[in-house]
Design an enzyme around this catalytic site. Structure first.
Site, PDB file in Angstrom:
ATOM      1  N   GLY A  35       0.809  -1.200   0.000  1.00 19.34           N
ATOM      2  CA  GLY A  35       0.000   0.000   0.000  1.00 19.34           C
ATOM      3  C   GLY A  35       0.849   1.259   0.000  1.00 19.34           C
ATOM      4  O   GLY A  35       2.026   1.247  -0.391  1.00 19.34           O
ATOM      5  N   HIS A  36       0.240   2.355   0.462  1.00 17.18           N
ATOM      6  CA  HIS A  36       0.894   3.657   0.471  1.00 17.18           C
ATOM      7  C   HIS A  36       2.171   3.631   1.309  1.00 17.18           C
ATOM      8  O   HIS A  36       3.233   4.040   0.862  1.00 17.18           O
ATOM      9  CB  HIS A  36      -0.102   4.684   1.027  1.00 17.18           C
ATOM     10  CG  HIS A  36       0.358   6.103   0.992  1.00 17.18           C
ATOM     11  ND1 HIS A  36       0.664   6.763  -0.177  1.00 17.18           N
ATOM     12  CD2 HIS A  36       0.544   7.008   2.003  1.00 17.18           C
ATOM     13  CE1 HIS A  36       1.004   8.012   0.098  1.00 17.18           C
ATOM     14  NE2 HIS A  36       0.949   8.181   1.414  1.00 17.18           N
ATOM     15  N   PHE A  37       2.073   3.118   2.538  1.00 15.32           N
ATOM     16  CA  PHE A  37       3.232   3.014   3.429  1.00 15.32           C
ATOM     17  C   PHE A  37       3.933   1.680   3.197  1.00 15.32           C
ATOM     18  O   PHE A  37       3.953   0.796   4.048  1.00 15.32           O
ATOM     19  CB  PHE A  37       2.790   3.165   4.885  1.00 15.32           C
ATOM     20  CG  PHE A  37       2.531   4.580   5.305  1.00 15.32           C
ATOM     21  CD1 PHE A  37       3.547   5.391   5.760  1.00 15.32           C
ATOM     22  CD2 PHE A  37       1.248   5.117   5.220  1.00 15.32           C
ATOM     23  CE1 PHE A  37       3.312   6.703   6.151  1.00 15.32           C
ATOM     24  CE2 PHE A  37       0.995   6.429   5.598  1.00 15.32           C
ATOM     25  CZ  PHE A  37       2.030   7.228   6.062  1.00 15.32           C
TER      26      PHE A  37
END
Length: 291
Positions: free
Chosen positions: A267-269
């Site tokens: 995901g984003h992180f």
């Protein structure tokens, strides 16, 4: 068995930069090639806790907390804009004597870092962009409420942005798109949420969200810099990012035909679940370009 690089420890420091007391983490020998890691919203240098020890045997790795984030102390009257964040980071580099370095750009760190590159192109030896967008092609439909705020910064649209500052949204940003959300350590999003809850943080973050429109307007200048300078660039992307799409990683090849692009099931992180894989990609890339 751990490699030696995974056993090296980080240290924490403070330094004054243009009147701002910058908190930063460092690892490795300061005589080695430097990597400047720039975090995103709503995080801090804490997000690099698993990456820095994996690079510190070969590089001097520095991760500051941007003004308005983490443990950096900002004087009263500080104007929160991405221009000002970049100016402060330039002063930070001067205070540390960093004249050449590689950049690691993530989320908010991308517009800050690219401003540094525009102001100091000779300082940048290589770029690693981990979900650090520089193309409108990479912006998902999830930006629609933010774009509405940019177009009409009314009290109603401003209040709609407050949902970005809650624990629930922060936890979602960390876990959404992770192949196994149970593997995302909770201390990251709980620390971010606690720091966001400090008095005055809502004003700071809403000002930066409004100013983000200037980052999109800056994209053509960033593209010109990339075309003219051709910095070595590694785009390593959490492909399940709800904000910055894989098209944003692929878009670097429009201006940098030799850009290396890797899409991860993350995901984003992405560092929360793929720090080892990202470190390995960086070590290979930097060994070829950061001697």
């Amino acid at each position: 068995m751990q490699r030696p690089s995974e056993q090296l420890e980080m240290s924490v420091h403070r330094i004054d930069a243009a009147g701002v007391s910058i908190f930063y983490r460092a690892a490795g020998d300061s005589g080695r090639p430097a990597i400047l890691l720039l975090h995103g919203f709503p995080s801090s240098s804490h997000q690099f806790r698993a990456l820095m020890p994996r690079l510190a045997d070969r590089y001097y790795v520095i991760a500051p907390d941007l003004p308005g984030f983490g443990f950096t102390d900002v004087p009263e009257g500080f104007v929160y804009s991405f221009d000002r964040l970049a100016e402060t980071l330039g002063a930070f580099c001067d205070a540390l004597g960093l004249t050449q370095y590689a950049l690691y750009l993530f989320d908010y760190g991308a517009p800050v870092g690219f401003r540094l590159a525009l102001a100091r192109p000779d300082a940048i030896r290589a770029i690693v962009s981990q979900n650090g967008n520089a193309y409108e092609a990479g912006m998902s439909e999830g930006w629609a409420p933010t774009r509405a705020y940019w177009a009409d910064p009314s009290p109603a649209n401003r209040d709609a942005m407050r949902g970005m500052l809650t624990l629930e949204t922060t936890r979602w940003q960390y876990t959404h798109g992770a192949p196994d959300p149970t593997q995302v350590a909770p201390e990251g999003y709980w620390l971010d949420a606690a720091l966001l809850a400090r008095p005055g943080q809502d004003r700071i973050q809403l000002e930066l969200i409004a100013d983000y429109a200037r980052n999109v307007a800056l994209y053509p200048r960033i593209h010109a810099y990339l075309r003219d300078r051709q910095p070595p660039l590694l785009a390593v992307w959490g492909a399940n990012d709800p904000f910055f799409l894989p098209a944003g990683a692929e878009a670097f090849r429009h201006d940098l035909p030799e850009a290396e692009v890797h899409l991860l099931d993350a995901g984003h992180f992405a560092l929360e679940t793929h720090a080892g894989e990202i470190a390995n990609l960086m070590r290979d890339f930097l060994q070829r370009h950061l001697r």
